[in-house]
Each structure stands twice: as structure tokens, then as C-alpha cells.
Write an enzyme that holds these catalytic residues in place. Structure first.
Site, PDB file in Angstrom:
ATOM      1  CD  GLN A 111       0.905 -10.207  49.866  1.00  0.00           C
ATOM      2  OE1 GLN A 111       1.419 -10.496  50.934  1.00  0.00           O
ATOM      3  NE2 GLN A 111      -0.320  -9.738  49.757  1.00  0.00           N
ATOM      4  CE  LYS A 114      -2.025 -13.224  51.124  1.00  0.00           C
ATOM      5  NZ  LYS A 114      -1.653 -12.542  52.388  1.00  0.00           N
ATOM      6  CE  LYS A 126       4.149  -9.646  54.273  1.00  0.00           C
ATOM      7  NZ  LYS A 126       2.683  -9.836  54.198  1.00  0.00           N
ATOM      8  CG  ASP A 166       2.519  -8.977  57.616  1.00  0.00           C
ATOM      9  OD1 ASP A 166       1.616  -9.481  56.944  1.00  0.00           O
ATOM     10  OD2 ASP A 166       3.248  -9.659  58.385  1.00  0.00           O
ATOM     11  CG  ASN A 240      -5.469  -5.036  61.245  1.00  0.00           C
ATOM     12  OD1 ASN A 240      -5.625  -5.713  60.235  1.00  0.00           O
ATOM     13  ND2 ASN A 240      -6.085  -3.884  61.435  1.00  0.00           N
TER      14      ASN A 240
END
Ligand code: NDP
Ligand code: 2IT
Length: 444
Positions: A111, A114, A126, A166, A240
């Protein structure tokens, strides 16, 4: 031993029993060799890599709650606050029985890079729990979320750490979490993203990861003289990310023929009917095999095997290490020429290496699925402004961000002599911004 190899050896030694974390760190450090080896003294002196691979903080806590039968249940809860060099910690919460510290550290580490690639001011984090939302009533999910937030609230805030969804965390869970945060703190603030549209959520956030995946895929194809229209696509997962990847791929003229969940996969040679999938997954919270009840010409197969379906483009959108070397070989043998990762680290290292070696178009997760967190960043901006942008406005910003991420990954790959290697490009481009901020801020 080189600085990079020394650090990796230390990570393995000092973080026993964390294979996913080792895997994520190794892939990134191998790419960073291109950068670090050229300036080893500078980076060594600043102790940059030692700090880069160590989370700033890990919070681990007990989550007690009462189920519908009146029994007391206890889960493990975590928040990994990995790196805040370029902004407050930002990243999702995962609720899945497989969740452990290794998985959350790998996700937090990814992350960081990213979020850097998005160009927005977001650090990386996270969190989550080994709670399994499957088969639980709404009341049980609420009880769990309220208990989880009763510990988490003291560690987060709009300017410190902003969680989101998530695996296993969508609008329902974010709503319960937000309600409890507000109740405990008395603050109505953008502390979570992915909120409902009536209480500070952003248009496009629901679609963002899947749409963003297709925007960057489309850009990668165009820049390599290809196009999405008319191509056959296989998408794994049916959550999703998968659903909105299918939606945008279909809008751009692709034919998506398969989807899966952890039980099995469906093949619809005529193209997936997304309204049927949405009804099963978003409304009924059912299983993907129910698709064949509505579409009898489709075929359901129990178990793994989705990557045996011939396709031009593969989009793994379920979970880590869902696509191994055998799968990669099968895809290539069947003529697959592009892979973009909607999930985080869905390809094993061996599969990734094969894709890179064979020079197919391969976009790694930290670049390809960054549209979700990017739109979370846009939700934070809107919350700070106390404004809501239109669907078109957010969608256009998301599109620009994804095109920008492609450009950054492609440019870094060029600069370091590995053109077309977007794995190295994304790792290097993400790292450059974070490391610059870390060095500028001193030893913290
Ligand atoms: P969802 O919970 O909505 O859907 C997850 C899907 O993946 C389901 O179909 C699920 O099947 C399947 N799946 C999950 N775990 C496993 C497993 N161990 N084995 C096989 N299938 C599995 O999650 P998302 O769609 O949000 O997330 C999918 C991936 O995308 C994850 O890797 C996540 O980290 C990543 N991601 C998500 C973002 C977001 O904005 N939501 C942003 C960026 C990345 P089943 O129902 O059977 O469990
Ligand atoms: O992996 C991810 O980027 C996410 N789950 C989204 C994180 C976020 O803060 O929107």
C-alpha cells in the site's frame, strides 16, 4: 553482500513465519536493486531500507462480541501503520478467516508504494481481522464492527490514519464502523472512506478499483498498439473489484466469459450477464454457482481451474497467490497476451517472473488496482472541502490518475533500462517519492 540482499536476509530472519510479507518485500527489493546499487552509499548512510521494511507501528487487539445464539466470540484485530512519509496512513480493512499479521504486513507494505503512485498525499497502512463475515447476520456483523472500532478509534483519525474496505468489508461494514467511531469520539469527520453517499461517501468509490483497473489496462494496450474491444477476458473473483472490472471492460467492448469465487468458477461463452451477478453477489450475498440457475447455458465448475479457460486477457481480482506458475504457463499456451492484477499480489513470484520474461503486457497490482485508494483520496478531499463532486468529475480524475500511473511505471522502467517491465517500473516509481520524503524528514 549488497545492501539490498543484506536487508532481505534481515527481513527473513527478524520476521519468522511471515511468508507473504517476505514475498512482497523480495519482489520490491529485487526491483530496487537497479536504483540502490548505483547509489548504495547514500542509501546505506540514511538507513533507508532498514526503515522502509519495518512498519512504523502494529496495533494488535482482542475483538470480543456476542453472536445470535448468545455465545461470546473472540477475534484477532490488527492495524498495521506502515509508513507515513508522504501522508497519513491509508489503506483498507480485510475481514477474512485467513487474516494474520503476515498478510496484513504484505498488504501494508504494498500500500505504501501504491499510494505513492497515485500522486496523492497518502501514507500506507492496512488492517483487519480473522472474523469471517460469511453466513453472519447483519446484527452479528454490526456487533463485530462496533467492537472492532471500540479499540481502533483511538489509533485513527482524518489526519492520522484513514481505513477503508478490502475483502469482506464493503458499504455495510464501513457504515457500522463509521457510526461507532462517531459515537465514541463525537467527531463527524472523514476518518473512513467508502462511506455511504448520504454520509460523506464519494460517487465512483464503489466502482473505482474495477474501473481503474480497466483504465490502466486500456492505456497499456493502446501504448503497445493493441485495443480492448473484441478481446476475450477472464476475471477471477466476483466481489467488488471483479464486478466493476467486468462492467467497464464490457462498456469498452470486451467479452468477459468467466468469474469465480472461493468455491468454483462459471464459464459463459456468450458473455457474462452482469445484472445476474450483481443480484447474486450484491443483493443476495450468494455463491457464483447460482449464476447457472439464471443462465442455464453457462457452466459451473467446482474448485480452481479458471485460468484453463482460453482468453486474450486475464484479470486476477480475488486474492493473493491465486495464479501460480502452472496457471501462468496455461494462460500463455492459450494465447493470453495481457495480465492486469485487480487483487493484491495475485500472481506468485514464479508466475510474475514468467510473464515478465515472456514480455507479455503485465501490470502489477500496486499500479493496476490503485484506482480504489486513489478515489478514497478523492473522497478525503471532498470531506475536507465539505463538497461532493459529480460522478463525471470523480470518474475523470480517476481516469487521469490511472493514465498517470501507467506513465510513471513506463517511464521508470525506461530510465532504468528495462522498458516494458512495469513490475520494476511501478516499484521504482513508487519508491522514489517515498524515499525522498523519508530522507528529507531525517531519522524518524
Ligand atoms: P470482496 O470481498 O468484494 O470479494 C473478494 C472475492 O475474492 C470474492 O469473490 C471471494 O470469494 C474471492 N476470494 C477471497 N478470498 C479468497 C480465497 N482465499 N480464495 C479464493 N477466492 C477468494 O473483495 P474485493 O473485491 O474488494 O477484493 C478483491 C481483491 O482486490 C483483494 O486482493 C483486495 O485486496 C484487492 N483490492 C481491493 C480494493 C477495493 O477497493 N475493494 C482496492 C485494491 C485492491 P468468496 O466470496 O468465496 O470468499
Ligand atoms: O488494497 C487497497 O488499495 C484497498 N483495499 C483500498 C484502500 C483504500 O483506502 O481505499
Amino acid at each position: 553482500m549488497s545492501y539490498v540482499d543484506e536487508i532481505y536476509a534481515k527481513v527473513v530472519e527478524q520476521n519468522p513465519g511471515e511468508p507473504e510479507f517476505h514475498q512482497a518485500v523480495k519482489e520490491v527489493l529485487d526491483s530496487l536493486k537497479l536504483v540502490i546499487d548505483a547509489n548504495e552509499e547514500k542509501y546505506r548512510k540514511a538507513g533507508v531500507l532498514e526503515r522502509f521494511v519495518e512498519p512504523e507501528r502494529i496495533i494488535s487487539f482482542r475483538v470480543p462480541w456476542v453472536d445470535d445464539k448468545g455465545n461470546i466470540q473472540v477475534n484477532k484485530g490488527y492495524r498495521v501503520q506502515f509508513n507515513s512519509a508522504i501522508g497519513p496512513y491509508k489503506g483498507g480493512l480485510r475481514l477474512h478467516p485467513s487474516v494474520n499479521q503476515s498478510i496484513l504486513k504484505f498488504l501494508g507494505f504494498e500500500q505504501v508504494l501504491k499510494n505513492s503512485l497515485t500522486g496523492l498525499p497518502m501514507g500506507g497502512g492496512k488492517g483487519g481481522s480473522n472474523f469471517d463475515p460469511k453466513g453472519k447476520s447483519d446484527r452479528e456483523v454490526m456487533a463485530f464492527c462496533q467492537s472492532f472500532m471500540t479499540e481502533l478509534y483511538r489509533h485513527i483519525g482524518k489526519d492520522t490514519d484513514v481505513p477503508a474496505g478490502d475483502i469482506g468489508v464493503g458499504a455495510r461494514e464501513v457504515g457500522f464502523l463509521f457510526g461507532q467511531y462517531k459515537r465514541l469520539t463525537g467527531l463527524y469527520e472523514g476518518v473512513l472512506t467508502g462511506k455511504g453517499l448520504t454520509f460523506g461517501g464519494s460517487l465512483v468509490r464503489t466502482q473505482a478499483t474495477g474501473y481503474g483497473l480497466i483504465y490502466i489496462l486500456d492505456e497499456m494496450l493502446k501504448k503497445n498498439g493493441k485495443e480492448l474491444a473484441g478481446k476475450t477476458v477472464v476475471v477471477s473473483g466476483s466481489g467488488n473489484v471483479a464486478i466493476y472490472a467486468v462492467e467497464k471492460a464490457q462498456q469498452l467492448g470486451a467479452k468477459v466469459v468467466a468469474l469465480s469465487d472461493s468455491n468454483g468458477y462459471i464459464y459463459d461463452k456468450d458473455g457474462i450477464k452482469l445484472d445476474v451477478v450483481k443480484e447474486i453477489k450484491e443483493v443476495r450475498r450468494g455463491r457464483i454457482k447460482e449464476y447457472v440457475d439464471a443462465v442455464p447455458t453457462a457452466v459451473y465448475t467446482e474448485g480452481k481451474g479458471i485460468w484453463t479457460i482460453p482468453c486474450d486477457i486475464a484479470l486476477p481480482c480475488a486474492t493473493q497467490n491465486e495464479l501460480n506458475l502452472e496457471d501462468a504457463k496455461t494462460l500463455l499456451a492459450n494465447g493470453c497476451f495481457a495480465v492486469a492484477e485487480g487483487a493484491n499480489m495475485p500472481s506468485t513470484r514464479e508466475a510474475t517472473d514468467l510473464f515478465v520474461e515472456k514480455k507479455i503486457l503485465f501490470m502489477p497490482g500496486k499500479a493496476a488496482n490503485a484506482g480504489g485508494v486513489a478515489t478514497s483520496g478523492l473522497e478525503q478531499s471532498q470531506n475536507s472541502l465539505r463538497l461532493s463532486w459529480s460522478f463525471e468529475e470523480v470518474d475523470e480524475k480517476l481516469h487521469d490518475i490511472m493514465v498517470g500511473i501507467f506513465a510513471k511505471a513506463a517511464d521508470a522502467a525506461e530510465r532504468y533500462g528495462v522498458p516494458g517491465n512495469y513490475v520494476a517500473g511501478a516499484n521504482i516509481a513508487g519508491f522514489e517519492k517515498v524515499v525522498d520524503a523519508m530522507i528529507a524528514q531525517g531519522v524518524v
